[in-house]
Design a protein around this motif. Structure first.
Motif, PDB file in Angstrom:
ATOM      1  N   ASP A  17       0.947  -1.224  -0.026  1.00  0.00           N
ATOM      2  CA  ASP A  17       0.059  -0.186  -0.080  1.00  0.00           C
ATOM      3  C   ASP A  17       0.761   1.171  -0.104  1.00  0.00           C
ATOM      4  O   ASP A  17       0.354   2.329  -0.509  1.00  0.00           O
ATOM      5  CB  ASP A  17      -0.973   0.027   1.205  1.00  0.00           C
ATOM      6  CG  ASP A  17      -2.121  -0.849   1.055  1.00  0.00           C
ATOM      7  OD1 ASP A  17      -2.412  -1.359  -0.117  1.00  0.00           O
ATOM      8  OD2 ASP A  17      -2.701  -1.169   1.792  1.00  0.00           O
ATOM      9  N   LYS A  75      -7.369   4.072  -3.162  1.00  0.00           N
ATOM     10  CA  LYS A  75      -8.567   3.335  -2.375  1.00  0.00           C
ATOM     11  C   LYS A  75      -8.149   2.100  -1.710  1.00  0.00           C
ATOM     12  O   LYS A  75      -8.915   2.063  -0.933  1.00  0.00           O
ATOM     13  CB  LYS A  75      -9.456   2.944  -3.524  1.00  0.00           C
ATOM     14  CG  LYS A  75      -9.137   1.759  -4.498  1.00  0.00           C
ATOM     15  CD  LYS A  75     -10.358   1.475  -5.341  1.00  0.00           C
ATOM     16  CE  LYS A  75      -9.783   0.328  -6.413  1.00  0.00           C
ATOM     17  NZ  LYS A  75     -10.928   0.110  -7.351  1.00  0.00           N
ATOM     18  N   ASN A  76      -6.933   1.360  -2.126  1.00  0.00           N
ATOM     19  CA  ASN A  76      -6.617   0.186  -1.330  1.00  0.00           C
ATOM     20  C   ASN A  76      -6.373   0.704   0.034  1.00  0.00           C
ATOM     21  O   ASN A  76      -6.586  -0.366   0.782  1.00  0.00           O
ATOM     22  CB  ASN A  76      -5.416  -0.421  -1.719  1.00  0.00           C
ATOM     23  CG  ASN A  76      -5.889  -1.253  -3.172  1.00  0.00           C
ATOM     24  OD1 ASN A  76      -6.726  -0.676  -3.862  1.00  0.00           O
ATOM     25  ND2 ASN A  76      -4.951  -2.127  -3.552  1.00  0.00           N
ATOM     26  N   GLN A  80      -9.422   0.053   1.926  1.00  0.00           N
ATOM     27  CA  GLN A  80     -10.108  -1.336   1.985  1.00  0.00           C
ATOM     28  C   GLN A  80      -8.908  -2.238   2.802  1.00  0.00           C
ATOM     29  O   GLN A  80      -9.687  -3.278   3.137  1.00  0.00           O
ATOM     30  CB  GLN A  80     -10.019  -1.809   0.372  1.00  0.00           C
ATOM     31  CG  GLN A  80     -10.861  -0.808  -0.397  1.00  0.00           C
ATOM     32  CD  GLN A  80     -10.939  -1.057  -1.795  1.00  0.00           C
ATOM     33  OE1 GLN A  80     -10.042  -1.844  -2.133  1.00  0.00           O
ATOM     34  NE2 GLN A  80     -11.828  -0.618  -2.355  1.00  0.00           N
ATOM     35  N   ASN A  81      -7.840  -2.087   3.133  1.00  0.00           N
ATOM     36  CA  ASN A  81      -6.692  -2.864   3.713  1.00  0.00           C
ATOM     37  C   ASN A  81      -6.796  -2.366   5.153  1.00  0.00           C
ATOM     38  O   ASN A  81      -6.781  -1.273   5.531  1.00  0.00           O
ATOM     39  CB  ASN A  81      -5.626  -2.996   3.011  1.00  0.00           C
ATOM     40  CG  ASN A  81      -5.496  -3.520   1.643  1.00  0.00           C
ATOM     41  OD1 ASN A  81      -6.778  -4.102   1.179  1.00  0.00           O
ATOM     42  ND2 ASN A  81      -4.700  -3.406   0.873  1.00  0.00           N
ATOM     43  N   ASP A  82      -5.960  -3.170   6.008  1.00  0.00           N
ATOM     44  CA  ASP A  82      -5.505  -2.913   7.346  1.00  0.00           C
ATOM     45  C   ASP A  82      -4.131  -2.041   7.378  1.00  0.00           C
ATOM     46  O   ASP A  82      -3.638  -1.969   6.473  1.00  0.00           O
ATOM     47  CB  ASP A  82      -5.976  -4.153   8.502  1.00  0.00           C
ATOM     48  CG  ASP A  82      -4.765  -5.244   7.870  1.00  0.00           C
ATOM     49  OD1 ASP A  82      -3.811  -4.975   7.092  1.00  0.00           O
ATOM     50  OD2 ASP A  82      -4.927  -6.436   8.454  1.00  0.00           O
ATOM     51  N   PRO A  89      -6.211  -7.118   3.064  1.00  0.00           N
ATOM     52  CA  PRO A  89      -7.532  -6.896   2.917  1.00  0.00           C
ATOM     53  C   PRO A  89      -8.579  -7.133   4.147  1.00  0.00           C
ATOM     54  O   PRO A  89      -8.197  -8.067   4.933  1.00  0.00           O
ATOM     55  CB  PRO A  89      -8.119  -7.520   1.834  1.00  0.00           C
ATOM     56  CG  PRO A  89      -6.988  -7.970   1.037  1.00  0.00           C
ATOM     57  CD  PRO A  89      -5.816  -7.949   1.790  1.00  0.00           C
ATOM     58  N   SER A 126     -11.280  -7.784   4.470  1.00  0.00           N
ATOM     59  CA  SER A 126     -12.081  -8.836   4.294  1.00  0.00           C
ATOM     60  C   SER A 126     -11.634 -10.331   4.662  1.00  0.00           C
ATOM     61  O   SER A 126     -12.461 -11.349   4.742  1.00  0.00           O
ATOM     62  CB  SER A 126     -12.651  -9.025   3.051  1.00  0.00           C
ATOM     63  OG  SER A 126     -11.666  -8.961   2.070  1.00  0.00           O
ATOM     64  N   SER A 154      -6.512 -10.934   8.503  1.00  0.00           N
ATOM     65  CA  SER A 154      -6.608  -9.329   8.950  1.00  0.00           C
ATOM     66  C   SER A 154      -6.703  -9.232  10.573  1.00  0.00           C
ATOM     67  O   SER A 154      -7.321  -9.906  11.183  1.00  0.00           O
ATOM     68  CB  SER A 154      -7.700  -8.746   8.165  1.00  0.00           C
ATOM     69  OG  SER A 154      -7.579  -7.345   8.623  1.00  0.00           O
ATOM     70  N   TYR A 190      -7.454  -1.006  11.473  1.00  0.00           N
ATOM     71  CA  TYR A 190      -7.940   0.086  10.315  1.00  0.00           C
ATOM     72  C   TYR A 190      -7.189   1.279  10.772  1.00  0.00           C
ATOM     73  O   TYR A 190      -7.908   2.190  11.626  1.00  0.00           O
ATOM     74  CB  TYR A 190      -9.436   0.135  10.308  1.00  0.00           C
ATOM     75  CG  TYR A 190      -9.995   0.825   8.854  1.00  0.00           C
ATOM     76  CD1 TYR A 190      -9.583   0.254   7.622  1.00  0.00           C
ATOM     77  CD2 TYR A 190     -10.635   1.761   9.058  1.00  0.00           C
ATOM     78  CE1 TYR A 190     -10.149   0.910   6.513  1.00  0.00           C
ATOM     79  CE2 TYR A 190     -11.247   2.689   7.739  1.00  0.00           C
ATOM     80  CZ  TYR A 190     -10.758   2.050   6.654  1.00  0.00           C
ATOM     81  OH  TYR A 190     -11.229   2.682   5.542  1.00  0.00           O
ATOM     82  N   VAL A 229     -16.565  -1.728   8.820  1.00  0.00           N
ATOM     83  CA  VAL A 229     -15.301  -1.985   8.400  1.00  0.00           C
ATOM     84  C   VAL A 229     -14.892  -3.304   8.339  1.00  0.00           C
ATOM     85  O   VAL A 229     -13.838  -4.025   7.363  1.00  0.00           O
ATOM     86  CB  VAL A 229     -14.357  -0.801   8.624  1.00  0.00           C
ATOM     87  CG1 VAL A 229     -12.890  -1.116   8.458  1.00  0.00           C
ATOM     88  CG2 VAL A 229     -14.639   0.501   8.137  1.00  0.00           C
ATOM     89  N   GLN A 264     -16.249  -5.858   9.325  1.00  0.00           N
ATOM     90  CA  GLN A 264     -17.285  -6.910   8.727  1.00  0.00           C
ATOM     91  C   GLN A 264     -17.708  -7.755   9.764  1.00  0.00           C
ATOM     92  O   GLN A 264     -17.851  -8.735   9.731  1.00  0.00           O
ATOM     93  CB  GLN A 264     -16.777  -7.649   7.448  1.00  0.00           C
ATOM     94  CG  GLN A 264     -16.327  -6.787   6.338  1.00  0.00           C
ATOM     95  CD  GLN A 264     -15.821  -7.413   5.012  1.00  0.00           C
ATOM     96  OE1 GLN A 264     -15.844  -8.753   5.216  1.00  0.00           O
ATOM     97  NE2 GLN A 264     -15.580  -6.924   3.983  1.00  0.00           N
TER      98      GLN A 264
END
Length: 919
Positions: free
Chosen positions: A45, A53-54, A57-59, A64, A66, A70, A74, A260, A262
């Motif tokens: 990253d 944008k990554n 979306q990533n920690d 990721p 998701s 992970s 965040y 975030v 999930q």
């Protein structure tokens, strides 16, 4: 009045800058250590090629959110600052450490401004200086990943300062500062999760400081309202409104944060936090005992350790454990301070209350009391709580210094504390210089943590000191016999020492320690994802034995059955299936891995290699291009796609092939193969001078480069520079005395250009020593005999040659010519061969032409994991394609036609070696 008191003078700011610089200047000489490796060195990253944008979306570690592996941390704004560092200095550690130092200065200055809200000017400076020099902060300041604490603290304090301005004249509400506070809380939370706790501090400030309530007053008001004897005062309604707005905004932030991650908590193992998986009452007793441990680190930061996991702090398993006394004492002291601050009015109680809020509330997310975290104790999480501690100390010092009897002693003690803390901080910074120094310093404090022994081993392993690393890994297994990772490390190190038997035994021990599958219970929730790599490592080890390939495949399939989303297992299995000559199954494995991660350039690259095996160059090129779309600097994709374009024979693809090879040599300037293939492309394009320059560059980098030496000599030969080819051929034959085609070309030049029949004869005889059935070498030796006018020997030689190649018409013709010459010996001793050197010589000369050899080196990315982080390695694959076959000749005219087409014939490949870096 508050605003006036909260102003920081230039002298005060300069003092803080000077003190911080004096304490942390040596941090600029430290590298990337411990968690910095994952957050900085291994985090894609940070790279400009990764879409912004990554980051959202990533920690924190680039995984990721998701994905189950992970950590759910965040912190996109912190990663953004790392990316800015990378943009300006890439991986130069100095810039990262310097920015951390600047952020620490900013925190200290803003903290001074906060202190002035509750302390007098002198005490505020004392609190800020104590905070600036406290050794507990070295992990947050000198460790680059500690930037999350620094950034979050800046916005944390700024949010609080903004909220203090929300009370207008006559107790009115000023909404703008509240809106700014909510925004700054969100920003602080995007730097690190604990930023959200400032809302609790604002609430306490509003009730007990801004409104001046005490706990008895609040209780009395509540009782009166419940009894119906009174109504809620207007000022209290305003306070409630402000608190509702704050709490509602906080709730929204929490909801967003849960979305975030999930609704999944991160997966931690008992090695990360042993108490989290312990039964009651051990879990509760241990977690409560950790509170006085953290308090002691603030009081006495003499023994600091970068890692407090595993066996560092033994579990408190009984009420009779003497450590429970420390827990009880801590809660008694804390309780008395809380009662004092809430019960009694006055400035002193307000100061103590705000100090306690700064200590307690920011620490709650890391306390393990409400949800488990991935550590036992972490010094960096004490960064914000230490602010409250420093305020308490400064407030206590103020009380002592106001008494004339104790004034001098209080100043001496303060000076001693500041000096010793500053020296300790300065000394502690050197521990963070390298991973070896960091973990060795930790082992001086604690020898019961297997992770520390493992990490020292890793540091030595990175220095290729495998023997010494093995000692530390073995010690880790003795400290924690059930540590799967330690046994994996032992196995990997034995493998590096080429002790495959011992390596397999260690991997088998690690495998036996894996939790057993329980029907109906999710396996992944009970094991660290990297521990499943034991199957990958074991399979990678045993597949070196050709007879155990099926056994290796079984291990890969077992890992996949445990975790169907285990991407690395599919990748490694794909490599194995290629080795087993099962490209269709390998294709299936890679496609499954791509379903899990379509943005992995290495996967697209490996799929391209599969299509090459399937003889589908069009699809292979498409997949190479896909890999380059995701990673334009993917060196292997650049190189091999260029070779694929070159071998296609399509002249339209040559310019792109050249561009990719130029890009490749820019990325890998020391790889001779890139320059060699640029030379081959130039030869295809008839750019002889350019080809010569590229070949020479390849040879300068790799003097024994077989194909470059031969093709440079051949280039000289075909451009009329035969004498320049001779020294190149001498170099080639010095390195490779058995290079048949080099000997043939050298013999040709010696006989036709230098008229050195003896030298040519030695070349051809050498060929026959190496390969008595070599038709070309045998035939050329026959021609030498003819040139020596030894017709009987020439005849015998040609008869033997014809026996080796009975269908070669030109040999039969030459034999007839020699026999005819023998029959007409009495008439003349001159050669009856054609005028330009006899038919035999002409035919022989042409036989030297189909010699061009190309050494195309293909490389295949293999991501064979042999440790918890995973290492990307390459595997060797080779194929040979011999296309240089003799063509029968029928006449001098045909020979001349073939001579004209010689350059085209030279484009055939004599050998193609696809070289990939072995495991």
């Amino acid at each position: 009045l508050l605003e006036k008191m909260a102003d920081v003078s230039l002298k005060e700011a300069a003092l803080i800058v000077g003190v911080v610089a004096a304490c942390y200047w040596n941090s600029l000489f430290c590298g990337f250590v411990f968690d910095d490796v994952s957050a900085i060195l291994d985090n894609k990253d940070l790279h400009p090629s990764t879409p912004l944008k990554n980051l959202f979306q990533n920690d924190f570690w680039g995984t990721p959110m998701s994905e189950e592996r992970s950590h759910k941390s965040y912190r996109p704004l912190t990663v953004l600052t790392f990316r800015l560092n990378y943009l300006f200095s890439e991986l130069n550690a100095v810039s990262y450490h310097f920015l951390n130092l600047v952020f620490h200065v900013v925190v200290c200055v803003v903290f001074l401004k906060v202190c002035k809200l509750f302390l007098d000017n002198r005490s505020s400076v004392v609190a800020s200086l104590l905070f600036a020099v406290h050794p507990i902060h070295t992990e947050a300041v000198t460790g680059v990943v500690g930037r999350a604490e620094l950034l979050s603290s800046i916005f944390f304090l700024a949010a609080f300062l903004s909220y203090t301005k929300s009370k207008g004249p006559d107790n009115t509400i000023v909404w703008t500062p509240i809106a700014v506070t909510v925004f700054l809380v969100a920003v602080a939370t995007l730097c690190k999760e604990q930023g959200i706790t400032v809302v609790g501090i604002c609430c306490v400030y509003e009730v007990f400081i801004a409104q001046g309530y005490t706990l008895p007053v609040l209780l009395d008001t509540a009782v009166q309202i419940l009894r119906g004897k009174g109504s809620i005062p207007f000022s209290m309604l305003q306070t409630l409104l402000k608190l509702i707005v704050l709490m509602f905004s906080t709730l929204l932030l929490v909801v967003v944060r849960v979305q975030v991650i999930q609704s999944q908590l991160p997966v931690f193992t008992r090695f990360d936090n042993p108490a989290a998986v312990s039964p009651s009452p051990a879990r509760q007793l241990t977690f409560n005992y950790l509170l006085p441990v953290n308090a002691w680190l603030l009081l006495n930061p003499s023994e600091l350790c970068c890692d407090w996991t595993m066996g560092t702090i033994p579990l408190v398993e009984s009420l009779l454990d003497v450590r429970n006394v420390a827990t009880l004492t801590f809660f008694c002291f804390l309780g008395s301070l809380i009662v004092f601050s809430l019960r009694y009015p006055g400035e002193s109680s307000k100061t103590v209350l705000m100090a306690l809020c700064l200590i307690v509330l920011p620490f709650i997310p890391a306390s393990n009391l409400f949800f488990p975290v991935g550590f036992v104790v972490a010094e960096r999480v004490l960064y914000v709580p230490s602010m409250g501690f420093c305020i308490l100390v400064a407030h206590g010092w103020k009380k002592l210094s106001n008494k004339s009897v104790l004034r001098k002693i209080s100043w001496v003690c303060l000076a001693a504390v500041l000096l010793t803390h500053a020296l300790k901080t300065l000394h502690r910074n050197w521990d963070w210089e390298s991973e070896y120094t960091l973990f060795m310093s930790a082992l001086k404090v604690n020898k019961n943590n297997a992770k520390l022994w493992n990490n020292v081993g890793h540091a030595l392993e990175n220095e290729k000191n495998f023997e010494r690393a093995l000692q530390f890994f073995i010690q880790a297994t003795q400290v924690q016999p059930d540590d799967i990772g330690a046994h994996m490390n032992v196995g990997r190190t034995y493998k590096n020492l080429n002790k495959t038997k011992e390596a397999e035994e260690s991997y088998m021990i690690a495998k036996s320690l894996m939790p057993q599958i329980i029907p109906g219970k999710k396996y992944a929730a009970r094991v660290a994802p990297n521990h499943l790599n034991v199957y990958i490592n074991l399979a990678n080890l045993i597949r070196a034995n050709e007879s155990r390939l099926e056994e290796a495949d079984q291990l890969y399939r077992q890992a996949i059955s445990m975790r169907p989303d285990f991407k690395q297992a599919y990748i490694s299995r794909g490599e194995l299936l290629l080795k087993m000559n099962k490209p269709l199954k390998a294709k299936e494995a890679y496609l499954r891995a791509l379903d899990l991660d379509r943005n992995n350039a290495d996967l697209w690259y490996n799929l391209a290699i599969v299509y090459i095996e399937l003889k589908d160059p069009t699809e292979a090129l498409k997949n190479f291009n896909r890999a380059l779309e995701l990673n334009p600097t993917h060196k292997l994709a650049l190189f091999n796609s260029a070779l694929l374009m070159q071998e296609s024979g399509d002249a339209r693809l040559r310019p792109e092939a050249k561009q990719r090879l130029l890009h490749y040599v820019k990325e890998e300037p020391q790889d001779a193969n890139g320059y060699f293939n640029l030379g081959m492309l130039a030869m295809d394009d008839k750019k002889d001078m350019e080809a010569e320059a590229w070949m020479k560059k390849a040879i300068r980098l790799q003097p024994n480069f077989r194909s470059a030496l031969f093709n440079l000599a051949l280039l000289y030969s075909q451009t009329g520079k035969e004498l320049m080819a001779l020294p190149v051929l001498e170099d080639l034959l010095r390195y490779y005395p058995d290079h048949t085609k080099g000997l043939i070309l050298k013999g040709d030049i010696l006989m036709n250009q230098k008229k050195d029949i003896v030298g040519a004869k030695m070349c051809f005889e050498k060929i026959l020593e190496l390969d008595p059935t070599n038709v070309q070498g045998k035939h050329n030796l026959c021609v030498v005999y003819f040139e020596e006018r030894d017709l009987i020997k020439a005849e015998k030689c040609l008869v033997e040659t014809l026996a080796l190649a009975p269908h070669e018409e030109y040999i039969q013709r030459h034999l007839n010519i020699v026999r005819s010459k023998i029959a007409s010996l009495s008439a003349t001793e001159q050669s009856s061969l054609p005028a330009d050197g006899t038919a035999a010589a002409e035919e022989k000369k042409n036989s030297f032409q189909n010699l061009k050899e190309v050494k195309n080196e293909r490389k295949t990315t293999q991501t064979m994991v042999d440790n918890s982080k995973g290492n990307s390695k390459n595997k060797k694959r080779t194929e040979k394609n011999n296309m240089n076959k003799e063509t029968p000749k029928k006449s001098t005219k045909e020979i001349k036609d073939i001579e004209k087409k010689r350059v085209a014939a030279l484009k055939r490949l004599e050998e193609i070696e696809r070289i990939l870096n072995g495991e």
